[in-house]
Design a protein around this motif. Structure first.
Motif, PDB file in Angstrom:
ATOM      1  N   VAL A  59      58.225  64.412  38.127  1.00 39.89           N
ATOM      2  CA  VAL A  59      58.450  65.498  39.080  1.00 39.89           C
ATOM      3  C   VAL A  59      57.094  65.911  39.628  1.00 39.89           C
ATOM      4  O   VAL A  59      56.241  66.440  38.917  1.00 39.89           O
ATOM      5  N   GLY A  60      56.899  65.674  40.909  1.00 36.27           N
ATOM      6  CA  GLY A  60      55.615  65.850  41.556  1.00 36.27           C
ATOM      7  C   GLY A  60      55.177  64.522  42.136  1.00 36.27           C
ATOM      8  O   GLY A  60      55.517  63.452  41.612  1.00 36.27           O
ATOM      9  N   ALA A  61      54.430  64.585  43.244  1.00 36.84           N
ATOM     10  CA  ALA A  61      53.986  63.344  43.892  1.00 36.84           C
ATOM     11  C   ALA A  61      52.528  63.460  44.320  1.00 36.84           C
ATOM     12  O   ALA A  61      52.153  63.018  45.405  1.00 36.84           O
ATOM     13  N   GLY A  62      51.730  64.060  43.448  1.00 41.61           N
ATOM     14  CA  GLY A  62      50.308  64.171  43.714  1.00 41.61           C
ATOM     15  C   GLY A  62      49.521  63.086  43.003  1.00 41.61           C
ATOM     16  O   GLY A  62      50.063  62.052  42.595  1.00 41.61           O
ATOM     17  N   MET A  63      48.239  63.339  42.813  1.00 44.42           N
ATOM     18  CA  MET A  63      47.367  62.333  42.218  1.00 44.42           C
ATOM     19  C   MET A  63      47.666  62.126  40.738  1.00 44.42           C
ATOM     20  O   MET A  63      47.552  61.014  40.222  1.00 44.42           O
ATOM     21  N   SER A  64      48.056  63.188  40.047  1.00 44.75           N
ATOM     22  CA  SER A  64      48.420  63.043  38.640  1.00 44.75           C
ATOM     23  C   SER A  64      49.685  62.198  38.504  1.00 44.75           C
ATOM     24  O   SER A  64      49.789  61.345  37.619  1.00 44.75           O
ATOM     25  N   ALA A  65      50.641  62.423  39.392  1.00 47.01           N
ATOM     26  CA  ALA A  65      51.878  61.640  39.371  1.00 47.01           C
ATOM     27  C   ALA A  65      51.581  60.166  39.647  1.00 47.01           C
ATOM     28  O   ALA A  65      52.129  59.268  38.993  1.00 47.01           O
ATOM     29  N   HIS A  66      50.733  59.910  40.630  1.00 38.96           N
ATOM     30  CA  HIS A  66      50.353  58.526  40.941  1.00 38.96           C
ATOM     31  C   HIS A  66      49.706  57.857  39.731  1.00 38.96           C
ATOM     32  O   HIS A  66      50.065  56.725  39.371  1.00 38.96           O
ATOM     33  N   SER A  67      48.763  58.551  39.085  1.00 41.49           N
ATOM     34  CA  SER A  67      48.091  57.970  37.922  1.00 41.49           C
ATOM     35  C   SER A  67      49.066  57.746  36.775  1.00 41.49           C
ATOM     36  O   SER A  67      48.935  56.777  36.013  1.00 41.49           O
ATOM     37  N   ALA A  68      50.047  58.631  36.644  1.00 43.33           N
ATOM     38  CA  ALA A  68      51.054  58.462  35.592  1.00 43.33           C
ATOM     39  C   ALA A  68      51.888  57.206  35.836  1.00 43.33           C
ATOM     40  O   ALA A  68      52.175  56.434  34.905  1.00 43.33           O
ATOM     41  N   ALA A  69      52.290  56.993  37.076  1.00 47.15           N
ATOM     42  CA  ALA A  69      53.056  55.786  37.392  1.00 47.15           C
ATOM     43  C   ALA A  69      52.227  54.531  37.101  1.00 47.15           C
ATOM     44  O   ALA A  69      52.739  53.544  36.557  1.00 47.15           O
ATOM     45  N   ARG A  70      50.941  54.569  37.427  1.00 47.47           N
ATOM     46  CA  ARG A  70      50.063  53.441  37.104  1.00 47.47           C
ATOM     47  C   ARG A  70      49.965  53.255  35.594  1.00 47.47           C
ATOM     48  O   ARG A  70      49.963  52.127  35.083  1.00 47.47           O
ATOM     49  N   GLY A  71      49.864  54.390  34.867  1.00 53.75           N
ATOM     50  CA  GLY A  71      49.796  54.316  33.414  1.00 53.75           C
ATOM     51  C   GLY A  71      51.057  53.735  32.803  1.00 53.75           C
ATOM     52  O   GLY A  71      50.992  52.940  31.843  1.00 53.75           O
ATOM     53  N   ILE A  72      52.211  54.112  33.336  1.00 53.60           N
ATOM     54  CA  ILE A  72      53.469  53.543  32.848  1.00 53.60           C
ATOM     55  C   ILE A  72      53.463  52.030  33.032  1.00 53.60           C
ATOM     56  O   ILE A  72      53.801  51.263  32.120  1.00 53.60           O
ATOM     57  N   ARG A  73      53.048  51.587  34.209  1.00 52.34           N
ATOM     58  CA  ARG A  73      53.079  50.151  34.507  1.00 52.34           C
ATOM     59  C   ARG A  73      52.100  49.352  33.649  1.00 52.34           C
ATOM     60  O   ARG A  73      52.286  48.152  33.440  1.00 52.34           O
ATOM     61  N   GLU A  74      51.078  49.998  33.136  1.00 49.13           N
ATOM     62  CA  GLU A  74      50.166  49.279  32.246  1.00 49.13           C
ATOM     63  C   GLU A  74      50.828  48.935  30.914  1.00 49.13           C
ATOM     64  O   GLU A  74      50.382  48.028  30.205  1.00 49.13           O
ATOM     65  N   ARG A  75      51.903  49.665  30.591  1.00 47.23           N
ATOM     66  CA  ARG A  75      52.590  49.412  29.321  1.00 47.23           C
ATOM     67  C   ARG A  75      54.024  48.926  29.476  1.00 47.23           C
ATOM     68  O   ARG A  75      54.588  48.369  28.538  1.00 47.23           O
ATOM     69  N   ASP A  76      54.618  49.179  30.609  1.00 48.52           N
ATOM     70  CA  ASP A  76      56.006  48.771  30.835  1.00 48.52           C
ATOM     71  C   ASP A  76      56.090  48.236  32.257  1.00 48.52           C
ATOM     72  O   ASP A  76      56.016  48.998  33.220  1.00 48.52           O
ATOM     73  N   LEU A  77      56.263  46.929  32.387  1.00 47.79           N
ATOM     74  CA  LEU A  77      56.235  46.291  33.703  1.00 47.79           C
ATOM     75  C   LEU A  77      57.539  46.416  34.466  1.00 47.79           C
ATOM     76  O   LEU A  77      57.561  46.185  35.685  1.00 47.79           O
ATOM     77  N   VAL A  78      58.622  46.760  33.773  1.00 44.15           N
ATOM     78  CA  VAL A  78      59.924  46.691  34.436  1.00 44.15           C
ATOM     79  C   VAL A  78      60.730  47.981  34.407  1.00 44.15           C
ATOM     80  O   VAL A  78      61.700  48.126  35.166  1.00 44.15           O
ATOM     81  N   GLY A  79      60.390  48.927  33.541  1.00 41.29           N
ATOM     82  CA  GLY A  79      61.192  50.153  33.440  1.00 41.29           C
ATOM     83  C   GLY A  79      61.232  50.910  34.755  1.00 41.29           C
ATOM     84  O   GLY A  79      60.225  51.046  35.451  1.00 41.29           O
ATOM     85  N   SER A  80      62.410  51.418  35.123  1.00 41.16           N
ATOM     86  CA  SER A  80      62.574  52.091  36.414  1.00 41.16           C
ATOM     87  C   SER A  80      61.813  53.418  36.439  1.00 41.16           C
ATOM     88  O   SER A  80      61.809  54.177  35.468  1.00 41.16           O
ATOM     89  N   ILE A  81      61.159  53.696  37.570  1.00 41.58           N
ATOM     90  CA  ILE A  81      60.386  54.924  37.757  1.00 41.58           C
ATOM     91  C   ILE A  81      60.885  55.636  39.004  1.00 41.58           C
ATOM     92  O   ILE A  81      60.998  55.028  40.077  1.00 41.58           O
ATOM     93  N   LEU A  82      61.176  56.923  38.877  1.00 38.38           N
ATOM     94  CA  LEU A  82      61.496  57.763  40.023  1.00 38.38           C
ATOM     95  C   LEU A  82      60.449  58.869  40.122  1.00 38.38           C
ATOM     96  O   LEU A  82      60.131  59.517  39.126  1.00 38.38           O
ATOM     97  N   MET A  83      59.939  59.088  41.314  1.00 35.73           N
ATOM     98  CA  MET A  83      58.991  60.173  41.579  1.00 35.73           C
ATOM     99  C   MET A  83      59.620  61.112  42.601  1.00 35.73           C
ATOM    100  O   MET A  83      60.129  60.661  43.639  1.00 35.73           O
ATOM    101  N   ILE A  84      59.612  62.399  42.308  1.00 35.51           N
ATOM    102  CA  ILE A  84      60.238  63.393  43.185  1.00 35.51           C
ATOM    103  C   ILE A  84      59.158  64.359  43.666  1.00 35.51           C
ATOM    104  O   ILE A  84      58.531  65.060  42.859  1.00 35.51           O
ATOM    105  N   GLY A  85      58.904  64.406  44.978  1.00 35.53           N
ATOM    106  CA  GLY A  85      57.853  65.257  45.519  1.00 35.53           C
ATOM    107  C   GLY A  85      58.347  66.193  46.605  1.00 35.53           C
ATOM    108  O   GLY A  85      59.158  65.802  47.452  1.00 35.53           O
ATOM    109  N   GLN A  86      57.848  67.420  46.618  1.00 30.98           N
ATOM    110  CA  GLN A  86      58.253  68.396  47.636  1.00 30.98           C
ATOM    111  C   GLN A  86      57.636  68.100  48.996  1.00 30.98           C
ATOM    112  O   GLN A  86      58.211  68.433  50.029  1.00 30.98           O
ATOM    113  N   GLU A  87      56.445  67.523  49.003  1.00 30.36           N
ATOM    114  CA  GLU A  87      55.775  67.243  50.267  1.00 30.36           C
ATOM    115  C   GLU A  87      56.464  66.089  50.995  1.00 30.36           C
ATOM    116  O   GLU A  87      57.143  65.261  50.370  1.00 30.36           O
ATOM    117  N   PRO A  88      56.277  65.999  52.302  1.00 32.13           N
ATOM    118  CA  PRO A  88      56.893  64.890  53.050  1.00 32.13           C
ATOM    119  C   PRO A  88      56.152  63.572  52.890  1.00 32.13           C
ATOM    120  O   PRO A  88      56.611  62.550  53.407  1.00 32.13           O
TER     121      PRO A  88
END
Length: 403
Positions: free
Chosen positions: A10-39
Motif C-alpha cells: 500500500v503506497g507507490a513511492g520510493m519505499s514501495a518500489h524498493s520493497a518490490a525490488r526486495g521481494i523479487r530478489e527472494r521470490d521471482l514469481v510471487g504476485s505483487i500488487l502495489m496500490i498508490g493514491q497518486e496518478p
C-alpha cells in the motif's frame, strides 16, 4: 470474494518500489500488487526540489519503471480505506476487496496545509505539485515560498534559478537558523541575496486567500504579501489511518515496527516515512528521507518473503541550496550544542559540525565533506551515550577528515 495477491504494497513511492525490488530478489514469481493514491507509478522524488530545477534531469528521467523491473501490478489513483489483518483483506475506495498473504504499509505522509490547495497555492509533495509549480514559475512571476525547512530552502533556490521573483517567508531569524550554526546561516542568506531572493523573517502565515489572479498571504502581526503564487513546505503528517483501522499500534505518528519491520501482526510490515522503527544507533525514530525509504523498503521486501533480516541501517540525508551542499546523519538543530571543525582556511565552506545533547553526539553535519557518512555513524556510536563527551574540542575535532 476479491482479488488475491501474495504480496500487497500500500503506497507507490520510493519505499514501495524498493520493497518490490526486495521481494523479487527472494521470490521471482510471487504476485505483487502495489496500490498508490497518486496518478503516477513510483518515481525518484529528490529531483523534484533539486535536479529538475537545475536542468540536470527531466521528468522522464525520474520514472523508476517499477512494473518493468518487478512485474508488479500497479493500481494508481486508488486509496486503500480499510484493513482487516485477521482476514488478511483490505478494501479500496473504488469498492474492490484485496486478499493478501503479506502486506506492506508504505503509505508515506500528507503535507500540512492552512488553505485549500490549487493551481496557485501548492503544498509541495508530489510530481503533480512540481508540474503545477513549474508551469507557474515563469520568468518574472512572483512566488512566495512558505517554510524554512529543507524543502522550503531547496524550492526557493530552484525557483530563483528558473527566473521567478521569489519571496522566502520563514518563522525563524534567518534561513537555516533552526538547524545550522550562525556562520553557515550567513552563507545561506548571502547566497539567497546573490540570487535576488527576498527573505522575510519572523513571520507565520495565518491565512491564504486567492483573489482573481493574485494570492494574498496574511499574518497576525505583519502586512499582507500579494504574489502570483504560493508554494508551501510545512512538513507532513504520516498516513497512518489504515494502520489505525487495522488495530495496529502507532507512536509519534508512525506505525510501530520491530527490527524486522513487522507490525504487531506478523504478516503486516511498514516502511518509509510512516514507520516508527528501532535504530541501532539513535534509538526509536521515524525518518522522512530518501536513503531510509530505499534501504528500509528493500529490507521490508526481503522480510515479506522470509523474515530473517534485521534493519540495521542508520540513514543519512542531504540537501542542495544553489551550489551549496551537504550530507548528514542523526539529528540537527540549533537547540543542540554545536562543535564546528572547519578545514584550514575554509571556515563555513568545508567542514564538520557535531551536534551534542547531554554531552553526547546526536547528529553530524558534513558540509561540503563527501563520502564520510560511515565515519559519522562511527562517531555517533562512539560518543552516543550521555556524558561521553567531556572535552568536545579534543575528542571530536579531527574525528572526520575535512580535506
Amino acid at each position: 470474494m476479491g482479488v488475491e495477491y501474495k504480496y500487497v504494497i500500500v503506497g507507490a513511492g520510493m519505499s514501495a518500489h524498493s520493497a518490490a525490488r526486495g521481494i523479487r530478489e527472494r521470490d521471482l514469481v510471487g504476485s505483487i500488487l502495489m496500490i498508490g493514491q497518486e496518478p503516477d507509478s513510483p518515481y525518484d522524488r529528490p529531483p523534484l526540489t533539486k535536479d529538475l530545477w537545475k536542468g540536470d534531469k527531466t521528468l522522464a528521467d525520474i520514472d523508476l519503471h517499477t512494473a518493468e523491473k518487478t512485474d508488479a501490478e500497479i493500481w494508481t489513483g486508488v486509496r486503500a480505506t480499510s484493513l482487516n489483518p485477521d482476514t488478511h483483506t483490505l478494501i479500496t475506495d473504488d469498492g474492490r476487496t484485496v486478499n493478501y498473504e503479506k502486506l506492506l504499509l508504505a503509505t508515506g505522509g500528507s503535507p500540512h496545509t492552512i488553505s485549500q490547495p490549487s493551481d496557485r497555492v501548492i503544498y509541495f509533495r508530489t510530481k503533480h505539485d512540481y508540474e503545477l509549480l513549474r508551469a507557474l514559475a515563469q520568468p518574472g512571476t512572483s512566488i512566495a515560498v512558505l517554510g524554512g525547512g529543507f524543502i522550503g530552502l531547496e524550492i526557493a533556490a530552484g525557483l530563483a534559478l528558473a527566473g521567478a521573483q521569489v519571496t522566502l517567508i520563514i518563522s525563524d531569524d534567518s534561513p537555516g537558523s533552526l538547524v545550522y550554526p550562525p556562520g553557515l546561516c550567513g552563507v545561506i542568506s548571502q547566497k539567497f541575496a546573490d540570487h535576488d531572493v527576498r527573505v522575510l523573517t519572523g513571520r507565520i502565515a495565518s491565512e491564504i486567500q486567492e483573489e482573481k489572479d493574485k494570492v494574498n498571504i496574511y499574518f497576525d502581526a505583519h502586512p499582507a504579501v500579494h504574489v502570483d503564487g504560493v508554494v508551501a513546505g510545512f512538513g507532513i503528517t504520516p498516513n497512518n489511518a489504515l494502520a489505525l483501522d487495522g488495530g495496529l499500534p502507532t507512536e509519534a505518528g508512525g506505525v510501530v515496527v520491530d527490527a524486522m519491520l513487522r507490525t504487531s501482526d506478523s504478516d503486516v510490515f511498514a516502511a518509509g516515512d510512516v514507520a516508527y522503527y528501532p535504530d541501532d544507533i539513535l534509538g526509536r525514530r521515524r525518518i522522512e528521507h530518501v536513503d531510509n525509504a530505499q534501504s528500509m523498503g528493500k529490507t521490508a521486501g526481503h522480510n515479506m518473503v522470509r523474515a530473517d533480516e534485521r534493519y540495521v541501517h542508520t540513514p543519512y540525508f542531504y540537501s542542495d541550496i544553489f551550489d551549496l551542499g551537504y550530507e548528514a546523519v542523526g539529528r540537527l538543530g540549533s537547540q543542540f550544542d554545536m562543535v564546528e571543525d572547519w578545514a584550514p582556511g575554509k571556515t563555513n565552506k568545508t567542514g564538520v559540525v557535531y551536534y551534542l545533547e547531554d554531552r553526547a553526539v546526536v547528529g553530524v553535519l558534513l558540509w561540503n565533506v563527501w563520502d564520510s557518512t560511515d565515519l559519522a555513524r562511527e562517531v555517533l556510536k562512539e560518543f552516543g551515550e550521555p556524558g561521553s563527551v567531556g572535552n568536545p574540542a579534543k575528542q571530536l575535532k579531527g574525528q572526520i577528515p575535512t580535506r
